[in-house]
Design a protein around this motif. Structure first.
Motif, PDB file in Angstrom:
ATOM      1  N   ALA A 205       0.958  -1.555  -0.298  1.00 30.15           N
ATOM      2  CA  ALA A 205      -0.202  -0.182  -0.519  1.00 30.15           C
ATOM      3  C   ALA A 205       1.012   1.560   0.078  1.00 30.15           C
ATOM      4  O   ALA A 205       2.057   1.603   0.679  1.00 30.15           O
ATOM      5  N   ASN A 206       0.522   2.328  -0.377  1.00 32.77           N
ATOM      6  CA  ASN A 206       1.211   3.408  -0.965  1.00 32.77           C
ATOM      7  C   ASN A 206       2.680   3.362  -0.831  1.00 32.77           C
ATOM      8  O   ASN A 206       3.487   3.716  -0.399  1.00 32.77           O
ATOM      9  N   ASN A 207       3.032   2.158  -1.345  1.00 34.25           N
ATOM     10  CA  ASN A 207       4.125   1.719  -2.590  1.00 34.25           C
ATOM     11  C   ASN A 207       5.453   1.369  -1.165  1.00 34.25           C
ATOM     12  O   ASN A 207       6.597   1.431  -1.499  1.00 34.25           O
ATOM     13  N   GLN A 208       4.970   0.955  -0.156  1.00 35.17           N
ATOM     14  CA  GLN A 208       5.477   0.559   0.995  1.00 35.17           C
ATOM     15  C   GLN A 208       4.546  -0.943   0.939  1.00 35.17           C
ATOM     16  O   GLN A 208       3.625  -1.261   1.142  1.00 35.17           O
ATOM     17  N   LEU A 209       5.220  -1.713   1.748  1.00 32.58           N
ATOM     18  CA  LEU A 209       4.979  -3.684   2.121  1.00 32.58           C
ATOM     19  C   LEU A 209       5.069  -2.935   3.927  1.00 32.58           C
ATOM     20  O   LEU A 209       6.018  -3.216   4.680  1.00 32.58           O
ATOM     21  N   TYR A 210       3.719  -4.137   3.604  1.00 33.06           N
ATOM     22  CA  TYR A 210       3.335  -4.129   4.909  1.00 33.06           C
ATOM     23  C   TYR A 210       3.332  -5.665   5.722  1.00 33.06           C
ATOM     24  O   TYR A 210       2.989  -5.965   4.603  1.00 33.06           O
ATOM     25  N   LEU A 211       3.337  -6.207   7.363  1.00 37.85           N
ATOM     26  CA  LEU A 211       3.253  -7.286   7.609  1.00 37.85           C
ATOM     27  C   LEU A 211       1.834  -6.954   7.860  1.00 37.85           C
ATOM     28  O   LEU A 211       1.523  -6.186   8.952  1.00 37.85           O
ATOM     29  N   ARG A 212       0.845  -7.938   7.643  1.00 38.68           N
ATOM     30  CA  ARG A 212      -0.746  -8.189   7.802  1.00 38.68           C
ATOM     31  C   ARG A 212      -1.196  -9.209   8.883  1.00 38.68           C
ATOM     32  O   ARG A 212      -0.966 -10.229   9.314  1.00 38.68           O
ATOM     33  N   SER A 213      -2.111  -9.059   9.927  1.00 39.59           N
ATOM     34  CA  SER A 213      -2.768  -9.501  10.736  1.00 39.59           C
ATOM     35  C   SER A 213      -4.097  -9.624  10.390  1.00 39.59           C
ATOM     36  O   SER A 213      -4.703  -8.477  10.443  1.00 39.59           O
ATOM     37  N   GLN A 214      -5.215 -10.621  10.994  1.00 37.87           N
ATOM     38  CA  GLN A 214      -6.674 -10.653  11.142  1.00 37.87           C
ATOM     39  C   GLN A 214      -6.848 -11.218  12.084  1.00 37.87           C
ATOM     40  O   GLN A 214      -6.512 -12.239  12.296  1.00 37.87           O
ATOM     41  N   ALA A 215      -7.622 -10.781  13.063  1.00 44.34           N
ATOM     42  CA  ALA A 215      -7.888 -11.021  14.162  1.00 44.34           C
ATOM     43  C   ALA A 215      -9.407 -11.445  14.226  1.00 44.34           C
ATOM     44  O   ALA A 215     -10.449  -9.829  13.811  1.00 44.34           O
ATOM     45  N   ASN A 216     -10.671 -12.402  14.797  1.00 49.72           N
ATOM     46  CA  ASN A 216     -11.735 -12.164  15.154  1.00 49.72           C
ATOM     47  C   ASN A 216     -12.283 -11.660  17.012  1.00 49.72           C
ATOM     48  O   ASN A 216     -11.610 -12.136  17.484  1.00 49.72           O
ATOM     49  N   LEU A 217     -13.290 -10.703  16.397  1.00 46.96           N
ATOM     50  CA  LEU A 217     -13.820 -10.446  17.284  1.00 46.96           C
ATOM     51  C   LEU A 217     -14.855 -10.495  18.232  1.00 46.96           C
ATOM     52  O   LEU A 217     -15.146 -11.073  17.868  1.00 46.96           O
ATOM     53  N   PRO A 218     -15.317 -10.347  19.645  1.00 51.23           N
ATOM     54  CA  PRO A 218     -16.557 -10.571  19.801  1.00 51.23           C
ATOM     55  C   PRO A 218     -18.529 -10.517  19.341  1.00 51.23           C
ATOM     56  O   PRO A 218     -17.942  -8.863  18.663  1.00 51.23           O
ATOM     57  N   ASN A 219     -18.630 -11.237  18.554  1.00 50.71           N
ATOM     58  CA  ASN A 219     -20.338 -10.465  18.374  1.00 50.71           C
ATOM     59  C   ASN A 219     -20.022  -9.968  17.156  1.00 50.71           C
ATOM     60  O   ASN A 219     -20.897  -9.664  15.994  1.00 50.71           O
ATOM     61  N   GLN A 226      -2.097  -4.098  10.740  1.00 48.64           N
ATOM     62  CA  GLN A 226      -0.734  -3.864   9.239  1.00 48.64           C
ATOM     63  C   GLN A 226       0.179  -2.744  10.377  1.00 48.64           C
ATOM     64  O   GLN A 226      -0.498  -1.949  10.673  1.00 48.64           O
ATOM     65  N   ILE A 227       2.230  -3.624  10.191  1.00 45.84           N
ATOM     66  CA  ILE A 227       2.687  -2.445  10.417  1.00 45.84           C
ATOM     67  C   ILE A 227       3.503  -2.538   9.154  1.00 45.84           C
ATOM     68  O   ILE A 227       3.930  -3.469   8.265  1.00 45.84           O
ATOM     69  N   LEU A 228       4.131  -1.462   8.854  1.00 48.69           N
ATOM     70  CA  LEU A 228       5.737  -1.313   8.046  1.00 48.69           C
ATOM     71  C   LEU A 228       6.772  -1.888   8.359  1.00 48.69           C
ATOM     72  O   LEU A 228       7.098  -2.035   9.681  1.00 48.69           O
ATOM     73  N   PHE A 229       6.681  -3.171   7.410  1.00 51.21           N
ATOM     74  CA  PHE A 229       7.707  -3.766   7.291  1.00 51.21           C
ATOM     75  C   PHE A 229       9.330  -3.278   6.711  1.00 51.21           C
ATOM     76  O   PHE A 229      10.246  -3.824   7.435  1.00 51.21           O
ATOM     77  N   LEU A 230       8.984  -3.082   6.037  1.00 46.20           N
ATOM     78  CA  LEU A 230      10.212  -2.164   5.023  1.00 46.20           C
ATOM     79  C   LEU A 230       9.584  -1.289   4.044  1.00 46.20           C
ATOM     80  O   LEU A 230       8.930  -1.542   2.551  1.00 46.20           O
ATOM     81  N   PRO A 231      10.175   0.039   4.178  1.00 48.13           N
ATOM     82  CA  PRO A 231      10.411   1.040   2.688  1.00 48.13           C
ATOM     83  C   PRO A 231      10.443   0.273   1.374  1.00 48.13           C
ATOM     84  O   PRO A 231      11.869   0.185   1.251  1.00 48.13           O
ATOM     85  N   ILE A 232       9.785  -0.043   0.614  1.00 48.29           N
ATOM     86  CA  ILE A 232      10.580  -1.166  -0.699  1.00 48.29           C
ATOM     87  C   ILE A 232      11.589  -0.068  -1.012  1.00 48.29           C
ATOM     88  O   ILE A 232      12.362  -0.387  -1.562  1.00 48.29           O
ATOM     89  N   LEU A 233      10.623   1.344  -2.005  1.00 46.67           N
ATOM     90  CA  LEU A 233      11.807   1.996  -2.376  1.00 46.67           C
ATOM     91  C   LEU A 233      13.014   2.842  -1.900  1.00 46.67           C
ATOM     92  O   LEU A 233      14.526   2.113  -2.305  1.00 46.67           O
ATOM     93  N   SER A 234      13.124   3.126  -0.511  1.00 46.97           N
ATOM     94  CA  SER A 234      14.205   3.375   0.051  1.00 46.97           C
ATOM     95  C   SER A 234      14.930   2.396   0.512  1.00 46.97           C
ATOM     96  O   SER A 234      16.120   2.206   0.598  1.00 46.97           O
ATOM     97  N   LEU A 235      14.629   0.927   0.766  1.00 46.12           N
ATOM     98  CA  LEU A 235      15.079  -0.314   0.601  1.00 46.12           C
ATOM     99  C   LEU A 235      15.548  -0.273  -0.310  1.00 46.12           C
ATOM    100  O   LEU A 235      17.310  -0.760  -0.855  1.00 46.12           O
ATOM    101  N   LEU A 236      14.858  -0.557  -1.278  1.00 52.07           N
ATOM    102  CA  LEU A 236      15.488  -0.608  -3.151  1.00 52.07           C
ATOM    103  C   LEU A 236      17.055  -0.572  -3.321  1.00 52.07           C
ATOM    104  O   LEU A 236      18.106  -0.520  -3.485  1.00 52.07           O
TER     105      LEU A 236
END
Length: 528
Positions: A205-219, A226-236
C-alpha cells in the motif's frame, strides 16, 4: 574467451570472487530482512493482542454501564450523576440513551443528538435481551452500539469509533475495526487501510510493504492490523547502492589479486606450452626437465610419451609399407593361375592340329608373363599395358572363335601411368560370366577423357548384372572390401589414384564398367 591458462585462471578467479561477493551481500540482505521480519511480526502480534484486549474491555465496560443504568431510578439529575460516575470508572466516553418499551427517550446525556428513529424502531422490535450493532449518525460517523433491555426499558450506549481501543501507550501497528458486514467501524490511520479481501501475510500500500494480521472479535467483529515491514523504494535504493559499491570494490580487489596469482602460478604452464609448440613445429624433439614440483614429473612423462610415439610411428610406417607391398603383390598375382592354366590348356590342344597357332599362343603367353613378372611392382604406361591386354584377348579369341573385341585409345593418353594389367581381372570376369549365355560375346575397351577426368570403359554384350550383384558390388565399393575381379581392379587403381571411382551402366545389350580417375598434369587436354 581466454586463450591461455593464465587468462583462464584469472577469469575463473574473478568469476568465483564476484560470485562470492554477490552471495555474501545477498546473505547479509536476507539476514537483515529476516531480522526485520521477526521483529515486526513480534510487534504486530503484540499490538493485535492489545487491540483485542482493549475491544473486549470496552465491550465489558459498556455492558456494566448499561446494567447499572437499567437498575437506576430517580430524576434526570440522579440518572446523570450515576451515568457519569460509572462511565468515568470504566474509562469510557460515549452517548447514553434510556428508552421505554415504546422507544421514547426517558434519559440521554446528549439531548441535542437524539437516537435515529430507525434504530429506535429496530430496538423496540428486537426480541434479544442484548446485542452489539454499528450505528451511523447523520454525518455517517460510525459508532459501536451496545444495548440491553428489560421488559419496559431499553438502555443504549454509543461509543464513537475513534474512541474505541484507546490506550495510554500508542500502537506501533495501525488497525481497522470492521463490523460483521465488513464496514469500517474504527481506524487510526485510514490512509493506510488495506483491502479486507487481501488475505496474504504481506500487503502493498502506498508503495510500502506491510506485514498484515487479522483477528476475530466478539459478536462477529474483526480487527485487521498492519505494520510497516520495509520501505521498499528506500530499501531498494540503499541496498542496490550499497551492493553495487561493495561489488565494485570487491571485484576490483579480486581482479588485482587474480592477475597476480594467475601470473605467479602459470609460469610453468606458459613455459610448458611454449616448449610444446616448438615440438609441434619440429624445432625441438623433447621437453627440458628443469621444472619444479609436479611439472618436472609431467615433463618427464611427456618426454617418455613423445619417445614412444616416435617409435610407434616409425613402426607403423614400416607396417603400412609392408602391408601395401603385400596387398599389391597379392592383387597382381590373383589372375595369373587362371590365365596360365587356360592358356596352357589351349596350347596343348592347338599343338595337335595347328602348330602355327600354337606358336603364336606361345609368343603371346611369353610376352604376357615377361611383362607381368619382369616389372616387379612398378607401374606401366597405358600404351604398353594395352598391348599386353591385346595379346591376352588374342589368346582368348583363339580359344573361343566366336569371341570378338576392340580396343580404342587416343595416342595422347598412351603415357598415362596405370597399375600393371589392372583391367585384366575385370576382362576375365566379363569373359567368364558373359560366355555362359553368349558364345558371340564381344568386348570393347575404350579409353578417353572428359573435362578433368580420364575414363576406362569396358563394355560387353553379355547378360549384365543382377540386382543382387549390383547391391553387393555397391556395398563392397562403399567399404573398399571384397576380393573378386572388379574389386581387385579398382583396389589396384586406387593405390595409384586414391580418388578412383567405378561406375556400372546398363547398355541396350550388356553392361559398361567405367573407371574414373583425375587427369594427370602431364596429360594434355583432349577432346574424347
Amino acid at each position: 574467451m581466454a586463450k591461455t591458462f593464465r587468462e583462464s585462471l584469472e577469469r575463473d578467479m574473478v568469476r568465483i570472487g564476484t560470485l562470492l561477493v554477490v552471495l555474501v551481500s545477498t546473505i547479509l540482505v536476507l539476514v537483515f530482512m529476516a531480522y526485520a521480519y521477526i521483529e515486526q511480526t513480534t510487534q504486530l502480534r503484540r499490538d493485535t493482542a492489545r487491540i483485542e484486549a482493549a475491544f473486549v474491555e470496552d465491550l465489558a465496560g459498556a455492558d456494566q454501564i448499561l446494567q447499572e443504568m437499567l437498575g437506576a431510578e430517580g430524576e434526570d439529575r440522579d440518572l446523570a450523576y450515576r451515568f457519569y460516575r460509572t462511565q468515568a470508572e470504566k474509562d469510557l466516553e460515549g452517548q447514553f440513551f434510556l428508552l421505554d418499551g415504546d422507544g421514547r427517550e426517558v434519559y440521554t446525556n446528549t439531548a441535542d443528538q437524539p437516537l435515529a428513529r430507525t434504530y429506535r424502531d429496530l430496538l423496540v422490535q428486537s426480541k434479544e435481551g442484548s446485542g452489539r450493532l454499528t450505528y451511523f449518525d447523520v454525518a455517517s460517523q460510525p459508532y459501536l452500539m451496545v444495548y440491553r433491555r428489560q421488559p419496559h426499558k431499553i438502555a443504549v450506549y454509543l461509543i464513537k469509533g475513534t474512541d474505541l481501543v484507546q490506550t495510554k501507550h500508542p500502537y506501533a501497528a495501525s488497525y481497522v475495526l470492521r463490523n460483521p458486514y465488513g464496514r469500517v467501524l474504527a481506524t487510526d490511520q485510514a490512509g493506510l487501510e488495506i483491502a479486507p479481501n487481501n488475505s496474504g501475510r504481506f500487503a502493498l500500500a502506498n508503495n510500502q510493504l506491510y506485514l498484515r494480521s487479522q483477528a476475530n472479535l466478539p459478536n462477529g467483529f474483526q480487527v485487521q492490523t498492519q505494520i510497516l515491514f520495509l520501505p521498499i523504494l528506500s530499501l531498494l535504493a540503499v541496498s542496490l547502492a550499497g551492493l553495487l559499491l561493495l561489488i565494485l570494490l570487491m571485484v576490483g580487489l579480486t581482479n588485482h589479486f587474480a592477475a597476480y596469482l594467475a601470473k605467479h602460478n602459470s609460469r610453468a604452464i606458459d613455459r610448458l606450452v611454449g616448449e610444446t609448440q616448438l615440438i609441434s613445429q619440429g624445432d625441438q624433439d623433447r621437453l627440458q626437465e628443469d621444472y619444479e614440483a609436479e611439472f618436472a614429473y609431467l615433463a618427464q612423462a611427456m618426454n617418455q610419451m613423445l619417445g614412444r610415439i616416435r617409435q610407434l610411428n616409425n613402426e607403423q610406417i614400416d607396417l603400412e609399407r609392408d602391408k601395401l607391398n603385400y596387398e599389391r603383390k597379392m592383387l597382381e598375382a590373383q589372375f595369373n593361375p587362371h590365365f596360365l592354366y587356360n592358356t596352357l590348356e589351349t596350347i596343348r590342344i592347338t599343338s595337335q592340329f595347328d602348330p602355327q597357332v600354337c606358336s603364336q599362343l606361345i609368343r603371346s603367353l611369353t610376352t604376357i608373363l615377361r611383362y607381368s613378372m619382369g616389372g616387379k611392382m612398378a607401374d606401366a604406361d597405358l600404351a604398353e599395358d594395352l598391348q599386353v591386354i591385346d595379346h591376352y584377348l588374342q589368346v582368348t579369341q583363339v580359344r573361343f572363335p566366336q569371341f570378338s573385341y576392340e580396343i580404342n585409345c587416343p595416342e595422347g593418353l598412351g603415357q598415362v601411368q596405370v597399375p600393371r594389367l589392372f583391367l585384366l581381372s575385370a576382362i576375365e570376369n566379363a569373359i567368364k560370366y558373359g560366355r555362359d549365355q553368349r558364345p558371340d560375346l564381344r568386348i570393347e575397351l575404350t579409353v578417353g577423357c572428359q573435362d578433368e577426368r580420364l575414363f576406362f570403359c569396358l563394355a560387353d554384350n553379355g547378360p549384365g548384372f543382377s540386382q543382387e550383384a549390383r547391391e553387393h558390388l555397391a556395398a563392397d565399393l562403399a567399404n573398399n572390401r571384397g576380393q573378386h575381379g572388379l574389386m581387385n581392379s579398382i583396389k589396384r587403381l586406387r593405390y595409384l589414384y586414391p580418388e578412383a571411382q567405378l561406375e556400372v551402366k546398363d547398355l541396350d545389350q550388356g553392361t559398361c564398367l567405367i573407371y574414373w580417375i583425375r587427369r594427370p598434369d602431364h596429360v594434355p587436354d583432349c577432346d574424347c
